[in-house]
Design a protein around this motif. Structure first.
Motif, PDB file in Angstrom:
ATOM      1  N   GLY A  43      -7.772  -5.185  -3.802  1.00 17.16           N
ATOM      2  CA  GLY A  43      -7.559  -4.090  -5.168  1.00 17.16           C
ATOM      3  C   GLY A  43      -7.293  -4.555  -5.979  1.00 17.16           C
ATOM      4  O   GLY A  43      -7.843  -4.804  -7.323  1.00 17.16           O
ATOM      5  N   LEU A  44      -6.293  -5.642  -6.199  1.00 16.74           N
ATOM      6  CA  LEU A  44      -5.753  -6.457  -7.676  1.00 16.74           C
ATOM      7  C   LEU A  44      -6.797  -7.216  -7.522  1.00 16.74           C
ATOM      8  O   LEU A  44      -6.824  -7.393  -8.710  1.00 16.74           O
ATOM      9  CB  LEU A  44      -4.854  -7.592  -6.853  1.00 16.74           C
TER      10      LEU A  44
ATOM     11  N   LEU B 273       0.735  -1.698   0.061  1.00 19.73           N
ATOM     12  CA  LEU B 273       0.149  -0.108  -0.268  1.00 19.73           C
ATOM     13  C   LEU B 273       0.704   1.225  -0.126  1.00 19.73           C
ATOM     14  O   LEU B 273       0.415   1.702  -0.979  1.00 19.73           O
ATOM     15  CB  LEU B 273      -0.943  -0.322   1.732  1.00 19.73           C
ATOM     16  N   ALA B 274       2.121   0.939   0.673  1.00 15.83           N
ATOM     17  CA  ALA B 274       2.799   2.439   0.639  1.00 15.83           C
ATOM     18  C   ALA B 274       4.244   2.327  -0.384  1.00 15.83           C
ATOM     19  O   ALA B 274       3.874   4.029  -0.694  1.00 15.83           O
ATOM     20  CB  ALA B 274       4.007   2.123   1.501  1.00 15.83           C
ATOM     21  N   THR B 275       3.562   1.286  -1.295  1.00 13.58           N
ATOM     22  CA  THR B 275       4.773   1.691  -2.295  1.00 13.58           C
ATOM     23  C   THR B 275       3.436   2.492  -3.758  1.00 13.58           C
ATOM     24  O   THR B 275       3.830   2.993  -4.545  1.00 13.58           O
ATOM     25  CB  THR B 275       5.319   0.129  -3.154  1.00 13.58           C
ATOM     26  N   ALA B 276       2.123   1.748  -3.699  1.00 12.14           N
ATOM     27  CA  ALA B 276       1.728   2.092  -4.317  1.00 12.14           C
ATOM     28  C   ALA B 276       1.054   3.581  -4.379  1.00 12.14           C
ATOM     29  O   ALA B 276       0.741   4.590  -5.525  1.00 12.14           O
ATOM     30  CB  ALA B 276       0.268   1.821  -4.579  1.00 12.14           C
ATOM     31  N   SER B 277       1.194   4.235  -2.854  1.00 15.73           N
ATOM     32  CA  SER B 277       0.849   5.237  -2.355  1.00 15.73           C
ATOM     33  C   SER B 277       1.655   6.487  -3.044  1.00 15.73           C
ATOM     34  O   SER B 277       1.747   7.122  -3.634  1.00 15.73           O
ATOM     35  CB  SER B 277       0.782   5.833  -1.185  1.00 15.73           C
TER      36      SER B 277
ATOM     37  N   GLU C 263      10.582  -5.805 -12.040  1.00 18.73           N
ATOM     38  CA  GLU C 263      10.864  -4.647 -12.637  1.00 18.73           C
ATOM     39  C   GLU C 263       9.335  -4.223 -13.128  1.00 18.73           C
ATOM     40  O   GLU C 263       9.233  -3.959 -14.033  1.00 18.73           O
ATOM     41  CB  GLU C 263      12.166  -3.912 -13.123  1.00 18.73           C
ATOM     42  N   PRO C 264       8.665  -3.180 -12.987  1.00 15.83           N
ATOM     43  CA  PRO C 264       7.844  -2.338 -13.300  1.00 15.83           C
ATOM     44  C   PRO C 264       7.983  -1.363 -14.649  1.00 15.83           C
ATOM     45  O   PRO C 264       7.076  -1.556 -15.804  1.00 15.83           O
ATOM     46  CB  PRO C 264       7.147  -1.365 -12.798  1.00 15.83           C
TER      47      PRO C 264
ATOM     48  N   PHE D 213       2.809  -4.112  -9.839  1.00 12.31           N
ATOM     49  CA  PHE D 213       3.643  -5.303  -8.581  1.00 12.31           C
ATOM     50  C   PHE D 213       2.844  -6.916 -10.002  1.00 12.31           C
ATOM     51  O   PHE D 213       1.342  -7.679 -10.126  1.00 12.31           O
ATOM     52  CB  PHE D 213       2.578  -5.523  -7.067  1.00 12.31           C
ATOM     53  N   HIS D 214       3.552  -6.870 -10.220  1.00 11.17           N
ATOM     54  CA  HIS D 214       4.111  -7.992 -10.889  1.00 11.17           C
ATOM     55  C   HIS D 214       5.703  -9.418 -10.326  1.00 11.17           C
ATOM     56  O   HIS D 214       5.881  -9.107 -10.025  1.00 11.17           O
ATOM     57  CB  HIS D 214       4.895  -7.724 -12.179  1.00 11.17           C
TER      58      HIS D 214
END
Ligand code: GDP
Length: 464
Positions: free
Chosen positions: A395-396, A73-77, A103-104, A231-232
């Motif tokens: 969410g995913l 959640l922190a990374t998405a934010s 790596e996105p 997030f893969h």
């Protein structure tokens, strides 16, 4: 291809913004001249002036800590904030964040390389002198024209630490105000610590609202789009996901994911088990047991002895995720020892039972990541209220889960035991309580129609 439900379509504006962000990450990311230059400047401790030119590179380092759900959640934010403010996102690789995902961004890395000059950045806390809140309090930074130094001509520091942890102060939370964002915009390096989904707070900032509305015409899909983009699972985690899915979930007519969040020291709770069965049976997610089968031995030829015509066509696969095995074992026994009223066949599975939360353990985090992802592949989702692990799965998946509420009356089973979430978005557990415009406390749900309090944490905020 593993999802039976298609996801939501991203807006064309979001798609083009993602391409722009990828280009920025390549132009300014680790290994580039721009990155080396920015590091030199950070080492010197001086800012490049009080305004940053459009072509200059700016960075956001996101610190990874706490459970995997929190970290995601922190990374998405942080990613959304980076995208809104034209910053390169760099993720602190500790706590397995470098070990779980692909790596996105093509042809560059989002992992902060070793040798970052702010050596103790992972220990930054509420008392760090360079936190934005402390710099405001100590008048190192000003957002108004009052005082000796007008805001526009002040010398800004080379970096600032943004503390948005559970203990963030009122000054730290001014981060969510537009006039503070106008100052932060001119600081080349930001280091952010949060364990929350701060996105609803970004929607409170007037300066971001127009762009957010264009990026996300459906505000309840923000995390859905960001999480599916970012997030893969890496090959190892993906192997855990696909092998489990193919072995236990693929052939069932319907799959039901039940996330049971318990803590290592908690004894097995018959009340929680009752909450799970009541919730799933009352809402028709799992079949009730055949009444006759519960009371007395079944006479020959009665309905319970009749085989359903096609068992596969009536099968349900239940996947429980939990640190303990007891709830899964009880559910499994229940559906083995008793026939179902509907004639459905219910198979109950659980991928792992790690007993307690491990920190910094690679195989533990791999399993947690795979289980979150597997939950997101199920057709129907039941989660435990206030759990970030469940938030990421919903969410995913792009679903509104059935949320099992926390008991408020001792351990008594809540009535109702669960309810349908108002949206698929995670809840922001520690939102700011300050209205930047009115300069006093105000409930933001009064002003912004697509922000509500969360059912599972009434003080929290979520996008709907
Ligand atoms: P939260 O604490 O419920 O908000 O969720 P987090 O994911 O942030 O932290 C809980 C951590 O405990 C997870 O990241 C896992 O390490 C572990 N954990 C909790 N529940 C489960 C579970 O059902 N399966 C696995 N494999 N790990 C779990």
């Amino acid at each position: 291809m593993y999802r039976r439900r298609p996801g939501k379509q991203p807006s064309s504006h979001l798609v083009s913004k993602l391409r722009q962000q990828e280009a920025l990450q390549r132009r300014c990311g680790p290994g580039t001249m721009a990155y080396s230059h920015a590091l030199e400047q950070l080492k010197s401790g001086k800012s490049s002036g009080n305004t940053i030119a459009a072509q200059d590179c700016k960075y956001l380092v996101s610190i990874s800590y706490r459970g995997l759900g929190n970290r995601i959640l922190a990374t998405a934010s942080a990613f959304l904030y980076a995208m809104l403010t034209g910053r390169v996102l760099l993720v602190d690789p500790s706590n397995e964040m470098g070990e779980l995902f692909c790596e996105p961004f093509p042809d560059t890395s989002w992992l902060l390389p070793p040798g970052f000059p702010l050596e103790s950045y992972t220990n930054f806390s509420i008392s760090t002198a360079e936190s934005y809140g402390n710099m405001l309090r100590n008048k190192v930074i000003r957002t108004d024209a009052a005082g000796d130094v007008p805001a526009a001509s002040q010398q800004l520091p080379a970096f600032s630490y943004v503390h948005l942890d559970h203990d963030a102060t009122e000054q730290d939370n001014l981060f969510f105000c537009d006039e503070d964002q106008r100052v932060l915009r001119n600081i080349s390096w930001l280091v952010m610590r949060t364990d929350s989904y701060i996105v609803p707070g970004l929607f409170l900032d007037k300066g971001f609202q127009d762009e957010l509305a264009r990026l996300f015409p459906e505000p309840d899909t923000v995390f859905h789009h960001i999480s599916r983009y970012l997030f893969h699972p890496n090959n190892h985690v993906w192997g855990l996901v696909t092998r489990y899915y193919d072995a236990y979930l693929a052939t069932a007519r319907q799959s039901v994911g039940i996330q049971v969040r318990v803590f290592g020291s908690q004894p097995n709770s018959p009340e929680l088990l009752e909450q799970i069965t009541k919730c799933t049976q009352k809402q028709g997610l799992l079949p009730e047991l055949l009444a006759a089968d519960l009371q007395a031995p079944t006479p020959r030829g009665s309905p319970a002895a009749v085989r359903p015509a096609s068992r596969a066509a009536k099968s349900k696969a239940v996947m429980v995720t939990c640190l303990k095995p007891w709830y899964y074992e009880e559910l499994k026994s229940m559906y083995w020892e008793h026939a179902t009223a509907s004639g459905e066949v219910v198979a109950v599975h659980q991928p792992s039972h790690e007993e307690y939360q491990h920190f910094g353990a690679r195989s533990h985090d791999h399993k947690a990541c795979a289980e979150i992802y597997l939950l997101s592949l199920t057709d129907v989702l039941v989660t435990t209220g206030r759990s970030t692990f469940g938030y990421v799965a919903q969410g995913l998946a792009g679903v509104r889960p059935w949320v099992m509420y926390k008991p408020t009356n001792g351990s008594a089973v809540p009535d109702p035991p669960c309810g349908r979430d108002v949206s698929m978005e995670p809840c922001f557990h520690m939102p700011p309580s300050y209205d930047c415009r009115l300069k006093k406390w105000r409930d933001p749900t009064k002003d912004v129609p697509y922000i509500q309090h969360c059912d599972d944490a009434f003080w929290g905020l979520k996008l709907v």
